[in-house]
Design a protein around this motif. Structure first.
Motif, PDB file in Angstrom:
ATOM      1  N   GLU A  53       0.839  -1.201   0.000  1.00  0.00           N
ATOM      2  CA  GLU A  53       0.000   0.000   0.000  1.00  0.00           C
ATOM      3  C   GLU A  53       0.873   1.251   0.000  1.00  0.00           C
ATOM      4  N   GLN A  54       1.954   1.230   0.782  1.00  0.00           N
ATOM      5  CA  GLN A  54       2.862   2.372   0.828  1.00  0.00           C
ATOM      6  C   GLN A  54       3.524   2.578  -0.535  1.00  0.00           C
ATOM      7  N   GLN A  55       3.962   1.487  -1.160  1.00  0.00           N
ATOM      8  CA  GLN A  55       4.569   1.598  -2.483  1.00  0.00           C
ATOM      9  C   GLN A  55       3.569   2.127  -3.501  1.00  0.00           C
ATOM     10  N   ALA A  56       2.331   1.666  -3.410  1.00  0.00           N
ATOM     11  CA  ALA A  56       1.286   2.146  -4.323  1.00  0.00           C
ATOM     12  C   ALA A  56       1.026   3.641  -4.108  1.00  0.00           C
ATOM     13  N   THR A  57       1.041   4.065  -2.857  1.00  0.00           N
ATOM     14  CA  THR A  57       0.838   5.482  -2.548  1.00  0.00           C
ATOM     15  C   THR A  57       1.975   6.311  -3.134  1.00  0.00           C
ATOM     16  N   TRP A  58       3.210   5.836  -2.956  1.00  0.00           N
ATOM     17  CA  TRP A  58       4.365   6.557  -3.526  1.00  0.00           C
ATOM     18  C   TRP A  58       4.275   6.617  -5.049  1.00  0.00           C
ATOM     19  N   ALA A  59       3.917   5.497  -5.664  1.00  0.00           N
ATOM     20  CA  ALA A  59       3.807   5.455  -7.125  1.00  0.00           C
ATOM     21  C   ALA A  59       2.704   6.395  -7.600  1.00  0.00           C
ATOM     22  N   GLU A  60       1.578   6.398  -6.896  1.00  0.00           N
ATOM     23  CA  GLU A  60       0.475   7.281  -7.267  1.00  0.00           C
ATOM     24  C   GLU A  60       0.904   8.743  -7.167  1.00  0.00           C
ATOM     25  N   ARG A  64       1.119  11.457 -10.110  1.00  0.00           N
ATOM     26  CA  ARG A  64       0.437  12.761 -10.030  1.00  0.00           C
ATOM     27  C   ARG A  64       1.427  13.899 -10.307  1.00  0.00           C
ATOM     28  N   ASP A  65       2.624  13.786  -9.724  1.00  0.00           N
ATOM     29  CA  ASP A  65       3.650  14.807  -9.957  1.00  0.00           C
ATOM     30  C   ASP A  65       4.039  14.863 -11.437  1.00  0.00           C
ATOM     31  N   GLN A  66       4.183  13.696 -12.051  1.00  0.00           N
ATOM     32  CA  GLN A  66       4.540  13.658 -13.471  1.00  0.00           C
ATOM     33  C   GLN A  66       3.432  14.264 -14.321  1.00  0.00           C
ATOM     34  N   ILE A  67       2.187  13.959 -13.985  1.00  0.00           N
ATOM     35  CA  ILE A  67       1.060  14.521 -14.731  1.00  0.00           C
ATOM     36  C   ILE A  67       1.039  16.039 -14.579  1.00  0.00           C
ATOM     37  N   GLN A  68       1.260  16.514 -13.360  1.00  0.00           N
ATOM     38  CA  GLN A  68       1.293  17.958 -13.122  1.00  0.00           C
ATOM     39  C   GLN A  68       2.411  18.607 -13.936  1.00  0.00           C
ATOM     40  N   GLU A  69       3.581  17.979 -13.951  1.00  0.00           N
ATOM     41  CA  GLU A  69       4.712  18.499 -14.724  1.00  0.00           C
ATOM     42  C   GLU A  69       4.376  18.517 -16.215  1.00  0.00           C
ATOM     43  N   LEU A  70       3.712  17.477 -16.703  1.00  0.00           N
ATOM     44  CA  LEU A  70       3.332  17.438 -18.123  1.00  0.00           C
ATOM     45  C   LEU A  70       2.294  18.514 -18.449  1.00  0.00           C
TER      46      LEU A  70
END
Length: 116
Positions: A53-60, A64-70
């Motif tokens: 769950e923690q890894q999934a949260t980090w990946a999510e 989100r950061d990548q989408i914001q940057e794009l």
């Protein structure tokens, strides 16, 4: 003889009771061991779930950061595109006027030749 038969029956009952108690104790120990193993497996599974769950949260969050940057990059590209479009229009206006003037000049000699 009857007393001896009663003693043998009593002795057999005591032996059967002791065997039953030993079997119950073995079953209790076996059950306790199984419960401990199952609890250990449950704990390990909970740890694994928590880690995943923690890894999934980090990946999510990373996504989100990548989408914001794009999104920012797309906005910047749109702004540059708009600036270039405006710049091209502004820089071609003098060329269009010059072209129009040259076309007008090139027509004048033809008109003058026709007049003479």
């Amino acid at each position: 003889a009857e007393s001896r038969a009663n003693q043998e029956t009593l002795s057999a009952n005591i032996k059967a009771k002791e065997q039953a108690q030993a079997a119950i104790e073995d079953l209790r120990l076996s059950t306790t061991t199984t419960i401990k193993q199952l609890n250990s497996q449950i704990f390990e599974q909970q740890e694994t779930i928590s880690r995943l769950e923690q890894q999934a949260t980090w990946a999510e969050q990373r996504h989100r950061d990548q989408i914001q940057e794009l999104h920012i990059r797309v906005e910047n590209a749109d702004d540059r595109n708009q600036d270039l479009s405006t710049s091209i229009t502004a820089s071609t206006q003098p060329l269009l006027r010059q072209n129009t003037a040259l076309q007008g000049v090139s027509r004048q000699p033809a008109i003058q030749l026709g007049e003479s």
